[in-house]
Design an enzyme around this catalytic site. Structure first.
Site, PDB file in Angstrom:
ATOM      1  N   CYS A 275       5.517 -17.637  52.105  1.00 59.38           N
ATOM      2  CA  CYS A 275       4.362 -17.730  51.193  1.00 59.38           C
ATOM      3  C   CYS A 275       4.657 -18.896  50.246  1.00 59.38           C
ATOM      4  O   CYS A 275       5.774 -19.008  49.719  1.00 59.38           O
ATOM      5  CB  CYS A 275       4.175 -16.431  50.421  1.00 59.38           C
ATOM      6  SG  CYS A 275       3.903 -15.012  51.510  1.00 59.38           S
TER       7      CYS A 275
ATOM      8  N   GLU B 221      19.197  -9.765  45.636  1.00 63.65           N
ATOM      9  CA  GLU B 221      18.945  -9.261  44.292  1.00 63.65           C
ATOM     10  C   GLU B 221      18.124  -7.973  44.322  1.00 63.65           C
ATOM     11  O   GLU B 221      17.394  -7.701  45.282  1.00 63.65           O
ATOM     12  CB  GLU B 221      18.235 -10.319  43.457  1.00 63.65           C
ATOM     13  CG  GLU B 221      16.914 -10.748  44.024  1.00 63.65           C
ATOM     14  CD  GLU B 221      16.362 -12.001  43.357  1.00 63.65           C
ATOM     15  OE1 GLU B 221      17.146 -12.903  43.021  1.00 63.65           O
ATOM     16  OE2 GLU B 221      15.145 -12.064  43.182  1.00 63.65           O
TER      17      GLU B 221
ATOM     18  N   CYS C 215       6.283 -18.404  46.636  1.00 62.80           N
ATOM     19  CA  CYS C 215       7.355 -17.411  46.469  1.00 62.80           C
ATOM     20  C   CYS C 215       8.740 -18.071  46.601  1.00 62.80           C
ATOM     21  O   CYS C 215       8.980 -18.843  47.533  1.00 62.80           O
ATOM     22  CB  CYS C 215       7.184 -16.322  47.529  1.00 62.80           C
ATOM     23  SG  CYS C 215       8.552 -15.156  47.579  1.00 62.80           S
TER      24      CYS C 215
ATOM     25  N   CYS D  38      10.779 -12.973  41.853  1.00 62.19           N
ATOM     26  CA  CYS D  38      11.309 -12.674  43.179  1.00 62.19           C
ATOM     27  C   CYS D  38      12.057 -13.859  43.797  1.00 62.19           C
ATOM     28  O   CYS D  38      11.499 -14.907  44.033  1.00 62.19           O
ATOM     29  CB  CYS D  38      10.124 -12.280  44.072  1.00 62.19           C
ATOM     30  SG  CYS D  38      10.526 -12.067  45.790  1.00 62.19           S
TER      31      CYS D  38
ATOM     32  N   CYS E  96      13.521  -1.884  42.327  1.00 59.74           N
ATOM     33  CA  CYS E  96      12.842  -2.831  43.214  1.00 59.74           C
ATOM     34  C   CYS E  96      13.894  -3.406  44.167  1.00 59.74           C
ATOM     35  O   CYS E  96      14.867  -4.018  43.741  1.00 59.74           O
ATOM     36  CB  CYS E  96      12.192  -3.926  42.374  1.00 59.74           C
ATOM     37  SG  CYS E  96      11.408  -5.189  43.364  1.00 59.74           S
TER      38      CYS E  96
ATOM     39  N   CYS F 239      13.549 -14.768  53.581  1.00 56.95           N
ATOM     40  CA  CYS F 239      12.295 -14.255  54.146  1.00 56.95           C
ATOM     41  C   CYS F 239      11.716 -15.309  55.069  1.00 56.95           C
ATOM     42  O   CYS F 239      11.810 -16.505  54.795  1.00 56.95           O
ATOM     43  CB  CYS F 239      11.301 -13.945  53.016  1.00 56.95           C
ATOM     44  SG  CYS F 239       9.784 -13.162  53.599  1.00 56.95           S
TER      45      CYS F 239
HETATM   46  N1  SAH Z   1       7.143  -9.471  51.608  1.00 56.34           N
HETATM   47  C1  SAH Z   1       6.569  -8.458  50.759  1.00 56.34           C
HETATM   48  C2  SAH Z   1       7.330  -8.279  49.441  1.00 56.34           C
HETATM   49  C3  SAH Z   1       7.270  -9.532  48.589  1.00 56.34           C
HETATM   50  S1  SAH Z   1       7.566  -9.458  46.843  1.00 56.34           S
HETATM   51  C4  SAH Z   1       5.141  -8.798  50.472  1.00 56.34           C
HETATM   52  O1  SAH Z   1       4.726  -9.936  50.711  1.00 56.34           O
HETATM   53  O2  SAH Z   1       4.400  -7.931  50.022  1.00 56.34           O
HETATM   54  C5  SAH Z   1       6.262  -8.508  46.162  1.00 56.34           C
HETATM   55  C6  SAH Z   1       5.022  -9.289  45.683  1.00 56.34           C
HETATM   56  O3  SAH Z   1       5.333 -10.339  44.765  1.00 56.34           O
HETATM   57  C7  SAH Z   1       4.241  -9.920  46.820  1.00 56.34           C
HETATM   58  O4  SAH Z   1       2.883  -9.638  46.634  1.00 56.34           O
HETATM   59  C8  SAH Z   1       4.510 -11.390  46.620  1.00 56.34           C
HETATM   60  O5  SAH Z   1       3.537 -12.212  47.189  1.00 56.34           O
HETATM   61  C9  SAH Z   1       4.562 -11.478  45.107  1.00 56.34           C
HETATM   62  N2  SAH Z   1       5.244 -12.666  44.583  1.00 56.34           N
HETATM   63  C10 SAH Z   1       6.264 -13.353  45.128  1.00 56.34           C
HETATM   64  N3  SAH Z   1       6.633 -14.372  44.344  1.00 56.34           N
HETATM   65  C11 SAH Z   1       5.828 -14.324  43.255  1.00 56.34           C
HETATM   66  C12 SAH Z   1       5.740 -15.114  42.080  1.00 56.34           C
HETATM   67  N4  SAH Z   1       6.544 -16.136  41.885  1.00 56.34           N
HETATM   68  N5  SAH Z   1       4.813 -14.772  41.145  1.00 56.34           N
HETATM   69  C13 SAH Z   1       3.991 -13.716  41.355  1.00 56.34           C
HETATM   70  N6  SAH Z   1       4.025 -12.933  42.444  1.00 56.34           N
HETATM   71  C14 SAH Z   1       4.936 -13.239  43.395  1.00 56.34           C
END
Ligand code: SAH
Length: 416
Positions: free
Chosen positions: A178, A141, A181, A399, A167, A174
């Site tokens: 985390c 996406e 996520c 995300c 974006c 991934c």
């Molecule tokens: N792998 C990269 C890009 C991830 S997406 C990174 O970790 O930075 C970008 C941001 O969105 C990251 O800070 C991630 O932790 C955050 N994120 C992911 N899922 C989320 C959610 N459900 N709510 C809020 N932030 C989220």
């Protein structure tokens, strides 16, 4: 046709479709096909064998390719104009090139690499999320975020124009896992190549009918686990698609040694580091990969990035109710950044977007808790912050979420 071009095509195809163990054999079979049958497939956009994407290649690379295929060098510029200027989606449509050369390209397994969205989900705030189905069957996406404020009005940087942010995802799934996520919950499938990343931006531009001003690598995946392809995509988006180098953001949760490698390229890009916690113990609970990269080492690398590139580092902090969102956490974060990074820090607060399957462990903080956290952080001089509007929440589209529900839907309807 030149053998070098064919073997380059085979190698690239093997990288792109490495989930398929027989991709090289499939490529050889494919390369033996007749001109007519392959041209027919290109026309019908039927894709059943690995190919090489022209998208992502510079004018020099396209010129080299043309020469290797026995054509005059200026065909490179013609291909470049067709792909990035005229935005042709298929080799057979590159009318600037003679038909025989187009056929030769198709026969060698070349495609442009443009993929149209399989689905577009719009949110009332103007954000649109697109789903792209890749040739390997994976779904990724990308999100288009129109900005309503005049371009950099506050800093006076650059011309006044309206912002439109793309974006972009860097991987299918991934590996970082985390806990909050959606993408992390899907597991890791593979790296995206440069063409697949550039295509996301161009597909968003098509959907919105406007040019992207900013690119943020904040979609699915961990960009620094795919640094080579991310750098290639950056080069192309900057030089060929025409997006200013200062308007890129590369977001990472932190991969040992990778920030220093990125810094060495001295891009003008902003580095965004996903911190989410002011201490190592809490960070490890939220981010399993943090165990291999202690917070002090991560922040030391951020300091070095700032020094080497002269660009600021921003920090992302996803707020999770009752876990990392107290005033004490905010004060600890401020102190941590003051000690380790010094002035000129920017923090992006992201109130958690609920993710299916993670609602029992995490909760979204109230607006009041978010405000209290922001106020406590702002008391620290030298830290600026933004609270990210939860765009696209209405469309169940944080995300990785949209992809998850699309794949679920396909399964229900028997598509996969
Ligand atoms: N792998 C990269 C890009 C991830 S997406 C990174 O970790 O930075 C970008 C941001 O969105 C990251 O800070 C991630 O932790 C955050 N994120 C992911 N899922 C989320 C959610 N459900 N709510 C809020 N932030 C989220």
């Amino acid at each position: 046709m030149a053998l070098r071009a064919v073997s380059a095509a085979a190698a690239a195809a093997a990288t792109r479709c490495r989930d398929s163990p027989s991709s090289l054999a499939a490529f050889s079979r494919f390369a033996r096909r007749t001109v007519a049958s392959r041209a027919e497939e290109d026309r019908d956009a039927v894709v059943d064998a690995p190919t090489t994407s022209l998208l992502g290649m510079s004018e020099e690379a396209l010129t080299r390719l043309a020469r290797e295929m026995g054509e005059p060098g200026y065909r490179g510029k013609q291909m470049h104009d067709s792909i990035y200027g005229m935005r042709k989606a298929r080799v057979v449509d590159m009318a600037l090139l003679p038909g025989a050369f187009r056929e030769k390209l198709v026969r060698a397994g070349m495609e442009i690499g443009r993929v149209a969205p399989a689905d577009v989900v719009s949110s009332p705030d103007g954000t649109k999320k697109i789903l792209l189905e890749l040739r390997c069957g994976s779904v990724i996406e990308a999100v288009g975020i129109p900005g309503d404020v005049p371009w950099d009005a506050a800093s006076g940087d650059g011309p006044r124009r309206r912002r439109f942010t793309a974006c972009v995802s860097s991987q299918v799934g991934c590996a970082m896992r985390c806990s909050f996520c959606a993408t992390g919950r899907q597991g890791y499938k593979r790296n995206l190549d440069a063409a697949e990343m550039v295509n996301q931006v161009m597909a968003l531009e098509d959907v919105f009918q406007r040019r992207a001003t900013n690119v943020v690598m904040m979609g699915m995946g961990e960009p620094l686990m795919n640094l080579g392809n991310v750098l290639e995509a950056h080069r192309c988006l900057n030089a060929d698609v025409g997006i200013g180098g200062r308007y890129f953001t590369i977001s990472t949760v932190g991969v040992p040694n990778a920030i220093a490698k990125l810094a060495a390229h001295k891009l003008q890009a902003t580095l965004a580091v996903s911190l989410h916690a002011p201490n190592q113990a809490l960070r490890e609970r939220l981010i399993p990969s943090a165990k291999a990269y202690p917070l002090d080492a991560l922040l030391r690398d951020c300091r070095a990035y700032k020094k080497v590139t002269g660009r600021r580092v921003t920090f992302e902090y996803t707020l999770l109710a009752g876990e990392n969102d107290s005033v004490e956490h905010a004060e600890a974060l401020a102190a941590l950044l003051r000690r380790n990074v010094g002035g000129g820090c920017h923090v992006n607060l992201l109130p958690w977007n609920p993710v299916r399957g993670a609602e029992e462990t995490h909760a979204r903080p109230s607006a009041k808790a978010t405000r209290r956290f922001a106020e406590a952080l702002e008391r620290e001089r030298g830290i600026t912050l933004t609270v990210r509007k939860t765009r696209g929440l209405e469309a169940d589209a944080a995300c990785g979420q949209l992809t998850g529900s699309f794949v679920r839907k396909r399964r229900v309807s028997g598509g996969v």
